[in-house]
Scaffold this active site. Sequence first.
Site, PDB file in Angstrom:
ATOM      1  N   ARG A 147      12.130  27.850 -11.742  1.00  0.00           N
ATOM      2  CA  ARG A 147      11.147  27.123 -12.558  1.00  0.00           C
ATOM      3  C   ARG A 147      10.123  26.518 -11.609  1.00  0.00           C
ATOM      4  O   ARG A 147      10.473  25.769 -10.698  1.00  0.00           O
ATOM      5  CB  ARG A 147      11.858  26.021 -13.359  1.00  0.00           C
ATOM      6  CG  ARG A 147      10.932  25.040 -14.105  1.00  0.00           C
ATOM      7  CD  ARG A 147      10.174  25.744 -15.209  1.00  0.00           C
ATOM      8  NE  ARG A 147       9.650  24.818 -16.201  1.00  0.00           N
ATOM      9  CZ  ARG A 147       8.524  24.117 -16.092  1.00  0.00           C
ATOM     10  NH1 ARG A 147       7.775  24.235 -14.984  1.00  0.00           N
ATOM     11  NH2 ARG A 147       8.131  23.322 -17.057  1.00  0.00           N
ATOM     12  N   GLU A 155       3.470  26.755 -24.395  1.00  0.00           N
ATOM     13  CA  GLU A 155       4.723  27.246 -24.965  1.00  0.00           C
ATOM     14  C   GLU A 155       4.520  28.555 -25.723  1.00  0.00           C
ATOM     15  O   GLU A 155       3.597  28.684 -26.523  1.00  0.00           O
ATOM     16  CB  GLU A 155       5.313  26.202 -25.914  1.00  0.00           C
ATOM     17  CG  GLU A 155       5.868  24.978 -25.218  1.00  0.00           C
ATOM     18  CD  GLU A 155       7.084  25.305 -24.374  1.00  0.00           C
ATOM     19  OE1 GLU A 155       8.065  25.855 -24.920  1.00  0.00           O
ATOM     20  OE2 GLU A 155       7.050  25.011 -23.162  1.00  0.00           O
ATOM     21  N   ARG A 195      18.227  26.351 -13.939  1.00  0.00           N
ATOM     22  CA  ARG A 195      17.179  26.997 -13.147  1.00  0.00           C
ATOM     23  C   ARG A 195      16.895  26.190 -11.886  1.00  0.00           C
ATOM     24  O   ARG A 195      17.017  24.963 -11.879  1.00  0.00           O
ATOM     25  CB  ARG A 195      15.897  27.130 -13.971  1.00  0.00           C
ATOM     26  CG  ARG A 195      16.044  27.949 -15.227  1.00  0.00           C
ATOM     27  CD  ARG A 195      14.774  27.925 -16.066  1.00  0.00           C
ATOM     28  NE  ARG A 195      14.393  26.569 -16.468  1.00  0.00           N
ATOM     29  CZ  ARG A 195      13.395  26.289 -17.297  1.00  0.00           C
ATOM     30  NH1 ARG A 195      12.665  27.274 -17.800  1.00  0.00           N
ATOM     31  NH2 ARG A 195      13.121  25.035 -17.621  1.00  0.00           N
TER      32      ARG A 195
END
Length: 270
Positions: A147, A155, A195
């Site tokens: 990430r 989004e 992540r």
Amino acid sequence: MTEQRTVTNNATHYFYPTVLLFSILLTGGVLTATSFYNKHLRQYKSAKDIPEAIFKKQWLYGKVTSVGDGDNFHFFHTPSGIFGGWGWLRSIPELQTVAFDASVEVPQSVRWWNKLFSAKVANYKSHFMSLHVPYKGRRNLPTISVRLCGVDAPERSHFGKTAQPFSDEALNWLRYKILGQYVWVKPLAVDQYGRCVARVELWSWLKGWQNISIEMLKEGVGVVYEGKVGAEFDNQEDIYLYEELNSKKAKRGLWSQRKFETPGAYKKRT
């Protein structure tokens, strides 16, 4: 008889120190080799494999094998690169090349009022979606999910939610920028989704070192991460805010919209 005992005692006297010295050297060699392997040659296949001592201190080198969203990707770790045997002793995943086809129309996450009232928005969208991504990503590989630190991309549609404007454009830009490329990753933390939150640098002979998060802000395909918990900037938050402000003033990318909702605000609302 006495002479034989003397010879035996002398042999024993020299034998045991030799064995002891050999054992010490062998143990030291094994420990050194193990330490060298763990530090320079060991491949990490997920965020949980990365030792705590690595975070915020060391960099990992590897290849981007897939990009699934505008601010995250999958990273195939190749420690020490060619010197670690990658490409000649240890195999690196190859990505399928994608030929450029100018006749293919790409979808754009643009709303009707932006098309009607803002030619600048349409121009930015057309630009980002026209970027040719030369590779097709590969999944189901032993990769680290990364990430990008300090930024948030618009989004995309998840769980029935509508996609934000510029979400497809941000994804295509990131794929264009790093898919199939070798990058340096500095692990900073592991988020709630498992992540690796990281600073990511790409080297180019034309542009030198490029912080991918900052490049997103410069292009206007992302905003500075708004969350107070888990925010990571690797001591560069001022640069992030500065580049975001520049893009906002220039109405670049997603800032070209008349009405703009940040990804953070969108997630809270929906």
